[in-house]
Design a protein around this motif. Structure first.
Motif, PDB file in Angstrom:
ATOM      1  N   ARG A  23     -34.266 -30.498 -31.257  1.00 37.29           N
ATOM      2  CA  ARG A  23     -35.114 -30.282 -32.428  1.00 37.29           C
ATOM      3  C   ARG A  23     -35.767 -31.591 -32.872  1.00 37.29           C
ATOM      4  N   GLY A  24     -36.811 -31.428 -33.693  1.00 37.65           N
ATOM      5  CA  GLY A  24     -37.408 -32.587 -34.337  1.00 37.65           C
ATOM      6  C   GLY A  24     -38.640 -33.136 -33.674  1.00 37.65           C
ATOM      7  N   GLY A  25     -39.333 -32.340 -32.885  1.00 39.36           N
ATOM      8  CA  GLY A  25     -40.539 -32.814 -32.214  1.00 39.36           C
ATOM      9  C   GLY A  25     -41.744 -31.952 -32.541  1.00 39.36           C
ATOM     10  N   ASN A  26     -42.722 -32.002 -31.647  1.00 41.88           N
ATOM     11  CA  ASN A  26     -43.960 -31.234 -31.844  1.00 41.88           C
ATOM     12  C   ASN A  26     -44.216 -30.265 -30.717  1.00 41.88           C
ATOM     13  N   ASP A  27     -43.175 -29.944 -29.962  1.00 39.48           N
ATOM     14  CA  ASP A  27     -43.334 -29.039 -28.839  1.00 39.48           C
ATOM     15  C   ASP A  27     -43.226 -27.595 -29.316  1.00 39.48           C
ATOM     16  N   ASP A  28     -42.773 -26.697 -28.455  1.00 42.87           N
ATOM     17  CA  ASP A  28     -42.727 -25.272 -28.800  1.00 42.87           C
ATOM     18  C   ASP A  28     -41.838 -25.017 -30.015  1.00 42.87           C
ATOM     19  N   PRO A  29     -42.224 -24.066 -30.918  1.00 48.91           N
ATOM     20  CA  PRO A  29     -41.380 -23.734 -32.068  1.00 48.91           C
ATOM     21  C   PRO A  29     -40.063 -23.112 -31.620  1.00 48.91           C
ATOM     22  N   MET A  30     -38.967 -23.520 -32.272  1.00 49.10           N
ATOM     23  CA  MET A  30     -37.646 -23.006 -31.923  1.00 49.10           C
ATOM     24  C   MET A  30     -37.187 -21.929 -32.894  1.00 49.10           C
ATOM     25  N   ASP A  31     -37.426 -22.129 -34.198  1.00 48.84           N
ATOM     26  CA  ASP A  31     -37.061 -21.110 -35.184  1.00 48.84           C
ATOM     27  C   ASP A  31     -37.868 -21.329 -36.452  1.00 48.84           C
ATOM     28  N   ILE A  32     -37.885 -20.324 -37.310  1.00 54.29           N
ATOM     29  CA  ILE A  32     -38.591 -20.377 -38.584  1.00 54.29           C
ATOM     30  C   ILE A  32     -37.665 -19.814 -39.657  1.00 54.29           C
ATOM     31  N   ARG A  33     -37.636 -20.488 -40.820  1.00 54.87           N
ATOM     32  CA  ARG A  33     -36.755 -20.035 -41.898  1.00 54.87           C
ATOM     33  C   ARG A  33     -37.377 -20.401 -43.237  1.00 54.87           C
ATOM     34  N   VAL A  34     -36.804 -19.868 -44.302  1.00 54.89           N
ATOM     35  CA  VAL A  34     -37.307 -20.124 -45.657  1.00 54.89           C
ATOM     36  C   VAL A  34     -36.993 -21.560 -46.049  1.00 54.89           C
ATOM     37  N   TYR A  35     -37.974 -22.211 -46.700  1.00 62.03           N
ATOM     38  CA  TYR A  35     -37.789 -23.577 -47.189  1.00 62.03           C
ATOM     39  C   TYR A  35     -36.678 -23.606 -48.227  1.00 62.03           C
ATOM     40  N   GLY A  36     -35.754 -24.556 -48.106  1.00 58.70           N
ATOM     41  CA  GLY A  36     -34.625 -24.637 -49.026  1.00 58.70           C
ATOM     42  C   GLY A  36     -34.338 -26.049 -49.452  1.00 58.70           C
ATOM     43  N   PRO A  37     -33.396 -26.206 -50.373  1.00 61.00           N
ATOM     44  CA  PRO A  37     -33.022 -27.554 -50.846  1.00 61.00           C
ATOM     45  C   PRO A  37     -32.592 -28.446 -49.683  1.00 61.00           C
ATOM     46  N   GLY A  38     -33.069 -29.692 -49.688  1.00 61.68           N
ATOM     47  CA  GLY A  38     -32.725 -30.633 -48.639  1.00 61.68           C
ATOM     48  C   GLY A  38     -33.737 -30.702 -47.518  1.00 61.68           C
ATOM     49  N   ASP A  39     -34.621 -29.706 -47.412  1.00 62.43           N
ATOM     50  CA  ASP A  39     -35.657 -29.728 -46.377  1.00 62.43           C
ATOM     51  C   ASP A  39     -36.789 -30.674 -46.758  1.00 62.43           C
ATOM     52  N   GLU A  40     -37.343 -31.368 -45.805  1.00 63.37           N
ATOM     53  CA  GLU A  40     -38.466 -32.247 -46.050  1.00 63.37           C
ATOM     54  C   GLU A  40     -39.751 -31.435 -46.157  1.00 63.37           C
TER      55      GLU A  40
END
Length: 341
Positions: A64-81
């Motif tokens: 995780r943490g790059g700009n390649d293919d999307p791995m998952d999508i979730r609701v924005y929550g506390p602690g997310d940038e």
């Protein structure tokens, strides 16, 4: 080590007296090189990535943490940038959404080649074993370089072991390999040193391709290769050299590579040939079993053409286990005939 046609040593080309055979071998080598290059250029980049990814365990897309293919999508929550918010997905779903993308990683490919004097032995096709092994390495390089992998060449004999880091395109790789194989073939092999080098490769996700001939491997080598395959993805290339006792090879005169003496006709009989063939089949089966248990592969062939076809089958089968119809040989690439220059 068995040499064909003439007891001349490849490191002394001035002693050669079979120019017609040499020109035929050169023409065959040019043809197989065009096929290798056509294969690499014909496959789409996603297919190349998938093809080698299958051989390597597809490790490059699990970070995780790059700009390649999307791995998952979730609701924005506390602690997310906030920078992780995908605004298109958020607008579509009506609330802030965070998409995690894969981090693209550059793969390491190690191409290890036995360059002992024994690799000058002849194959039934008339090619020396090192030429068939070299073309096998070209096949892996053609795909690996399309994917911008880091490729390293390692050559070993009883005198030295040399690593040649490589930076450049496929044409430059061919020149580097050709220069390395244009050598003094006066030292014996050292498979133990080559395997020890492979065992010391720290990156457990690096693909290791080891090329030698099938006569090089003993029981202890099979055990070591099995241990390496337990920690690294491994593809073993074994070149099947000619059976010197096969009576069907009567049209070709075989010589002992050390003494230069011709193989006596009285030794060329079906019984002796079958004993040699049986032992080689046993070693091949043991290696395949050992590697398969650990998810690695083996390619065995007696000529560059057979090696090419076996490589295509290997990649096709690997792709077929995970996806369908991703690897197709285009109409312009005929596996059984010459590719136009």
């Amino acid at each position: 080590m068995i040499d064909g046609s003439h007891p001349s040593h490849p490191s002394h080309p001035s002693h050669s007296s079979h120019s017609s055979h040499s020109s035929h071998s050169s023409s065959s080598d040019d043809r197989i090189r065009r096929k290798i290059e056509a294969l690499g250029n014909s496959l789409s980049l996603p297919t190349v990535r998938k093809a080698l990814g299958v051989l390597e365990g597809e490790h490059a897309s699990n970070r995780r943490g790059g700009n390649d293919d999307p791995m998952d999508i979730r609701v924005y929550g506390p602690g997310d940038e906030a920078r992780l918010i995908d605004w298109k997905a958020s607008a579509r779903l009506g609330r802030p959404m965070v998409v995690q993308h894969a981090r693209q990683a550059t793969s390491q490919v190690w191409l290890l080649c036995d360059v002992g004097e024994e690799m000058t032995g002849g194959c039934a096709s008339g090619e020396p074993a090192y030429a068939v092994a070299g073309n096998a390495l070209r096949m892996f390089a053609a795909l690996s370089l399309r994917r911008s992998d880091d490729v390293s060449l390692v050559f070993a004999d009883a005198h030295s072991i040399t690593r040649m880091p490589f930076n450049g395109g496929f044409a430059q790789f061919e020149r580097t390999l050709d220069d390395a194989l244009r050598r003094d073939w006066s030292y014996g092999r050292n498979i133990d040193a080559l395997l020890d080098y492979a065992r010391r490769i720290r990156d457990r996700q690096a693909l290791i391709v080891l090329a030698t001939d099938e006569l090089a491997l003993r029981k202890r080598h099979i055990d070591v290769i099995g241990a390496i395959a337990a920690t690294h993805p491994v593809v073993l290339i074994t070149v099947a050299t000619a059976n010197p006792f096969d009576p069907s090879e009567a049209a070709r005169e075989w010589y002992d590579g050390k003494s230069g003496r011709r193989i006596p006709a009285l030794l060329r009989n079906a019984k002796a040939a079958e004993e040699v063939a049986l032992h080689r089949r046993y070693v091949c089966a043991a290696l395949e079993h050992e590697l398969a248990k650990r998810g690695s592969r083996m390619i065995r062939a007696a000529s560059s053409d057979m090696m090419f076809d076996a490589f295509v089958r290997l990649v096709s089968r690997s792709l077929g286990r995970s996806i369908r119809n991703q690897l197709r040989v285009p109409p312009s690439l005929n596996l059984t005939s010459e590719v136009p220059a």
